[in-house]
Design a protein around this motif. Structure first.
Motif, short mmCIF file in Angstrom:
data_model
loop_
_atom_site.label_atom_id
_atom_site.label_comp_id
_atom_site.label_asym_id
_atom_site.label_seq_id
_atom_site.Cartn_x
_atom_site.Cartn_y
_atom_site.Cartn_z
N LYS A 1 1.34 15.65 7.06
CA LYS A 1 1.70 14.92 6.30
C LYS A 1 2.78 15.08 5.11
CE LYS A 1 -0.46 12.70 2.05
NZ LYS A 1 -1.65 12.46 1.27
N LYS B 1 6.94 13.22 5.36
CA LYS B 1 7.44 12.81 3.99
C LYS B 1 8.95 13.27 3.94
CE LYS B 1 3.33 11.82 1.24
NZ LYS B 1 2.59 11.82 -0.01
N SER C 1 10.97 11.24 6.23
CA SER C 1 11.21 9.84 5.79
C SER C 1 12.15 9.83 4.61
CB SER C 1 9.93 9.18 5.27
OG SER C 1 9.17 9.92 4.03
N LYS D 1 11.45 3.31 5.23
CA LYS D 1 10.12 3.49 4.59
C LYS D 1 8.95 2.78 4.86
CE LYS D 1 8.35 5.30 0.36
NZ LYS D 1 7.20 4.64 0.78
N THR D 2 9.37 1.48 5.36
CA THR D 2 8.14 0.76 5.84
C THR D 2 7.37 1.28 6.90
OG1 THR D 2 9.33 -1.23 5.13
CG2 THR D 2 7.48 -1.75 6.55
N ARG D 3 8.30 1.71 7.86
CA ARG D 3 7.91 2.74 9.10
C ARG D 3 7.07 4.09 8.55
NH1 ARG D 3 5.51 1.99 13.75
NH2 ARG D 3 5.89 3.50 15.36
N GLU D 4 7.37 4.48 7.68
CA GLU D 4 6.70 5.65 7.02
C GLU D 4 5.37 5.28 6.67
OE1 GLU D 4 8.00 6.98 3.19
OE2 GLU D 4 6.98 8.96 3.46
N ASP D 5 5.31 4.20 5.96
CA ASP D 5 3.84 3.79 5.56
C ASP D 5 2.94 3.37 6.67
OD1 ASP D 5 5.44 1.96 2.68
OD2 ASP D 5 4.97 4.01 2.84
N GLU D 6 3.52 2.83 7.69
CA GLU D 6 2.66 2.69 8.89
C GLU D 6 2.29 3.81 9.56
OE1 GLU D 6 5.14 -1.52 10.07
OE2 GLU D 6 5.23 0.24 11.43
N LEU E 1 2.01 7.04 8.28
CA LEU E 1 0.93 7.64 7.31
C LEU E 1 -0.40 7.01 7.70
CD1 LEU E 1 2.91 8.24 3.81
CD2 LEU E 1 1.90 9.74 5.25
N ALA E 2 -0.45 5.48 7.64
CA ALA E 2 -1.76 4.90 7.88
C ALA E 2 -2.31 5.33 9.09
CB ALA E 2 -1.52 3.35 7.70
#
Length: 379
Positions: free
Chosen positions: A255, A259, A262, A270-275, A277-278
């Motif tokens: 994790k 970060k 990203s 940033k959008t890809r980062e959230d995906e 992480l999920a």
């Protein structure tokens, strides 16, 4: 009178105070009340039934909320076509209830003498009748009953769990005046002499004492084996917990790496980062759930055999021979099944790393760190 020091009955009895008797009633109260509904066991709708997990509950709580599971430890069981009759009656508990009621009645002077209806403080174990001091003395001196064993009801207060002071013969359910003295090896059942020469005349039998001695020896021999197995299972739980901890550590490292990567990307990354992480959290949750499932399964197995082993040790000390034989097969089968079961080695659990590998637009970033999870359980 029997209450005097020179009387034959009272000369054999210690002086027991009411406080001591009351303390015993309080101490054994839990054993004579259902652990689930807290009501006292009785013969009408509240018979104590022994569940496969060796918890005892009343018949009403066997079907608690319509589920066939122990209301105490939640272990599931299947009653089958025989229904509630497939569960053994815990005769040890029924005897405890009888003793508890006897002590309670005597303490409140509701126990009446068979001869004069005065308060009774003595009991003939042969006749199962209660007497005041005068009639108890008369009963003992009578030619027909001089050899009967008479005890003071308060004597039970010395050690109610030993049952030594109130041990009565167990009688046949069919021939109610005949005691259970024989044991059918083929039917795994205690018999009276009349049952032996009728329904079981072609079967192999032995005395109840001999069968109980054999059952105790069998339980004694299985105890150490179960103990060794428990040790192996405990080590497995330790290893699984360590594995779960390493999954948590690796997850945190991955994790942090993600970060750091990203933060160097433009806003659309940033959008890809959230995906990502999920996905990472989902994978971690799946792994943790799988490992915790393994832990829970193993601990449930340990809990089952522990309470079975403790129950086996308890009945060897306190139960009568017939009571032990009544549940012998159930305990032996459970311990034997556990001893023969195969313990899955943690070393054989397949592990594979979880990696964070760039693809597509992420391939433009060559400095991305790989997220490695060393423990991936193959379910």
């Amino acid at each position: 009178m029997i209450a005097e020091a020179s009387a034959p009955v009272s000369s054999r009895l210690p002086v027991i105070t009411s406080a001591a008797s009351g303390s015993v009633l309080q101490d054994c109260s839990n054993e004579v009340h259902c652990s689930s509904c807290k009501e006292r066991f009785n013969q009408i709708g509240k018979l104590p039934r022994l569940l496969p997990c060796f918890h005892t509950v009343c018949e009403g709580c066997v079907y608690l909320e319509g589920k066939e599971s122990c209301p105490i430890c939640k272990e599931k069981y299947n009653l089958g076509i025989d229904g509630i009759s497939s569960l053994k009656v815990n005769y040890y508990v029924t005897k405890m209830v009888q003793i508890f009621n006897l002590l309670e009645s005597e303490q409140t002077e509701r126990l009446k003498c068979m001869g004069c209806n005065r308060a009774a403080h003595f009991r003939c174990m042969k006749c199962s009748e209660n007497y005041c001091a005068s009639h108890a003395e008369f009963h003992q001196k009578s030619r027909a009953t001089h050899d009967h064993d008479i005890i003071a009801v308060k004597d039970v207060a010395k050690n109610i769990h030993s049952l030594s002071a109130v041990r009565e013969q167990e009688y046949c359910a069919v021939h109610t005046t005949r005691s259970l003295e024989l044991y059918c090896l083929e039917c795994d059942k205690a018999l009276c002499s009349l049952c032996c020469i009728t329904q079981h005349r072609t079967h192999s039998t032995c005395s109840v004492a001999k069968a109980a001695q054999r059952a105790k020896r069998e339980l004694f021999e299985l105890g150490p084996k179960a103990g060794e197995k428990m040790s192996v299972e405990k080590q497995k739980v330790i290893a699984l917990r360590k594995m779960a901890n390493e999954v948590q550590i690796d997850h945190e490292q991955a994790k942090r790496s993600l970060k750091e990567f990203s933060n160097r990307m433009i806003q659309n990354i940033k959008t890809r980062e959230d995906e990502l992480l999920a996905q990472l959290n989902s994978k971690k949750a799946a792994l943790t759930k799988t490992i915790n499932g393994k832990i829970d399964q193993t601990e449930d197995k340990l809990k089952m055999v522990k309470q079975t082993k403790e129950f086996a040790e308890k009945i060897q000390k306190n139960w009568s021979e017939v009571e032990i034989l009544n549940v012998r097969k159930q305990i032996v089968d459970r311990l034997q099944e556990f001893s023969d079961s195969r313990t899955e080695s943690v070393d054989n659990i397949y592990i594979s790393p979880i990696r964070f590998a760039p693809s597509g637009e992420d391939a433009l970033i060559q400095g991305i760190w790989s997220f490695k999870n060393r423990y991936l359980l193959k379910v």
